[in-house]
Design an enzyme around this catalytic site. Sequence first.
Site, PDB file in Angstrom:
ATOM      1  CB  ALA A 102      -0.776  -0.034   1.228  1.00  0.00           C
ATOM      2  CG  ASP A 103       4.424   3.795   0.970  1.00  0.00           C
ATOM      3  OD1 ASP A 103       3.961   4.451   0.366  1.00  0.00           O
ATOM      4  OD2 ASP A 103       5.312   3.755   1.977  1.00  0.00           O
TER       5      ASP A 103
END
Length: 388
Positions: A126-127
């Site tokens: 998620a980054d």
Amino acid sequence: TIVADTELMMTLAKVLQKWLPDGKRLRPVEVVKEYEKTIVDELDLTREAANGMQLGRNFEGSEALYVPTIYSDYCRANVLVMERIYGIPISNIEALIAQNTNLRILAERGVEVFFTQVFRDSFFHADMHPGNIFVSREHPENPQYIAIDFGIVGTLNQEDKRYLAENFIAFFNRDYRKVAQLHADSGWVPSDTNIDEFEVAIRTVCEPIFQKPLAEISFGNVLVQLFNTARRFNMVVQPQLVLLQKTLLYVEGLGRQLYPQLDLWQTAKPFLENWLREQIGVKAMFTKVKANLPFWSEKLPEMPDLLYDTLKQVKRFPEKQQQANLALLQQHARAQKALHFSIVGATLVIVSAIVPLYDVHWTVPACIGLTGMMCWFAAWWKGRKAPE
């Protein structure tokens, strides 16, 4: 520092949620809580190591994504030890072009990797900003991503995944009616939402972006219009999807940078359709049955006893229901008697206060008042008595 900052954010979120017109719909308190959990988890490098190992297992042997080996024996809460990687930063387009990297395949694989993480594994990086994504120097004609920094990962439950997949496919098929209905069924918009009006609003936003390459689509403009639509129809923010939305924007940005002609829809649609077939088709049913066989085989010997107990309970159900109804009637009768005693008691007490105004012996009002008090006590006693 992070604890102090998140406490300040929480204070502001509570004020906004209470006083902002859209406060309840935007759910800022829940969003800050989700953010706090994510960023506090990111501080623990043993957790990041575990995330990296999980992601590596999920993509073991994949041509699309390589995850460096994590040396867990040397990892601590503030130390992360991992394999050194040699790659080209995804933002260095000149270097990628110089080694004749197939940018079309690279862009398509970025979309595939994202949807694979979300829907197949329910565990996604998620980054995925450009600083965390590299491209292997080997096999530029068949390029492979290399991911680092696993401090922030997202997960989705089965229900959210199914709704998202169905929404995506309905969106790709321009079935705006189904998109609107799915939002209502999932509770993302109020149940009394006018589906016809919601369908028209979604069509107005989404129709112009179809059949366009990524370079011609302004996702920022689309998001602004979607937020306006959400406000109009009181769409509730889903905190568990915030990370997913952020990651999707990262993927869109990478795709635009690598290969602006990428057809995002045609790349993602076959994957989602295949995933849905695996989840709700005949094959999915047999897969679930197979997965549950050990549990069922363990419980099978108990089935006759359970069936007998169930039938016994069903047989006794009318009798229990009759007893419950009788108890309810008795309780109602006691309540009525208590009410009657209360009324009589109140009347007698009032009379005992009025009688002394006339020329009567003091024993008369005293007896009337005492009788009223006794009626009140009887009412209290009957009211407190438990049902049999």
